[in-house]
Design an enzyme around this catalytic site. Structure first.
Site, PDB file in Angstrom:
ATOM      1  CB  THR A 143      -0.942   0.015   1.213  1.00 20.53           C
ATOM      2  OG1 THR A 143      -0.180   0.018   2.417  1.00 20.53           O
ATOM      3  CG2 THR A 143      -1.867  -1.196   1.207  1.00 20.53           C
ATOM      4  CG  ASP A 144      -0.915   4.716  -1.875  1.00 23.53           C
ATOM      5  OD1 ASP A 144      -1.703   4.622  -0.899  1.00 23.53           O
ATOM      6  OD2 ASP A 144      -1.311   5.051  -3.005  1.00 23.53           O
ATOM      7  CG  MET A 145       2.720   7.839   1.965  1.00 22.84           C
ATOM      8  SD  MET A 145       3.545   9.427   1.807  1.00 22.84           S
ATOM      9  CE  MET A 145       2.999  10.249   3.296  1.00 22.84           C
ATOM     10  CB  ALA A 146      -3.873   7.102   0.124  1.00 25.29           C
ATOM     11  CB  ILE A 190      -5.381   2.575  -1.855  1.00 20.39           C
ATOM     12  CG1 ILE A 190      -4.610   3.726  -2.506  1.00 20.39           C
ATOM     13  CG2 ILE A 190      -6.593   3.108  -1.104  1.00 20.39           C
ATOM     14  CD1 ILE A 190      -5.412   4.518  -3.524  1.00 20.39           C
TER      15      ILE A 190
END
Length: 132
Positions: A14-17, A19
């Site tokens: 996942t990324d910083m958001a 997702i």
């Protein structure tokens, strides 16, 4: 010909958001294609020793919805030979019945020097032709 490959989403995907990072979908569909090759009994290491490799020449991708940490996904792939050197893949990444990502991928068979070469006979014999 169709194929199903399970994918579990880990925190590292996942990324910083929170997702799934967009490029990871390409990794998931690559893993599914590698599984197909293995299930068809194609030994890519032996092919490499014979100076034959697969390369991706085209990817058309649509990101439709986000996957998140903890999701369990499925990569569904249909594939067929097209011409003497191309292997075509239609790949969907799903969470349940929801399509999150859709890709059309073209793989080509070539020498390590980049010259197109026919798909190996063993592979041609098991790949379906495209639907008319």
């Amino acid at each position: 010909m169709s194929h199903s490959f399970p994918v579990r989403i880990f925190y590292e995907d996942t990324d910083m958001a929170g997702i799934v990072y967009y490029a990871n979908y390409l990794k998931y569909i690559e893993r599914a294609r590698s599984d197909i090759v293995e299930q068809l009994g194609v030994d890519q290491r032996a092919m490499r020793e014979d100076d034959i490799v697969f390369a991706i020449s085209r990817v058309e991708a649509d990101y439709l919805s986000a996957a998140r940490f903890g999701d369990r996904l499925e990569v569904r792939t249909t594939h067929y030979a097209k011409g003497a050197v191309r292997w075509m893949f239609d790949q969907d990444v799903l969470r349940g019945d929801e399509v999150l990502f859709r890709a059309k991928v073209t793989a080509v068979c070539m020498t390590t020097a980049g010259k197109p070469i026919r798909l190996p006979a063993k592979l041609r014999s098991v790949l379906p032709l495209p639907a008319q």
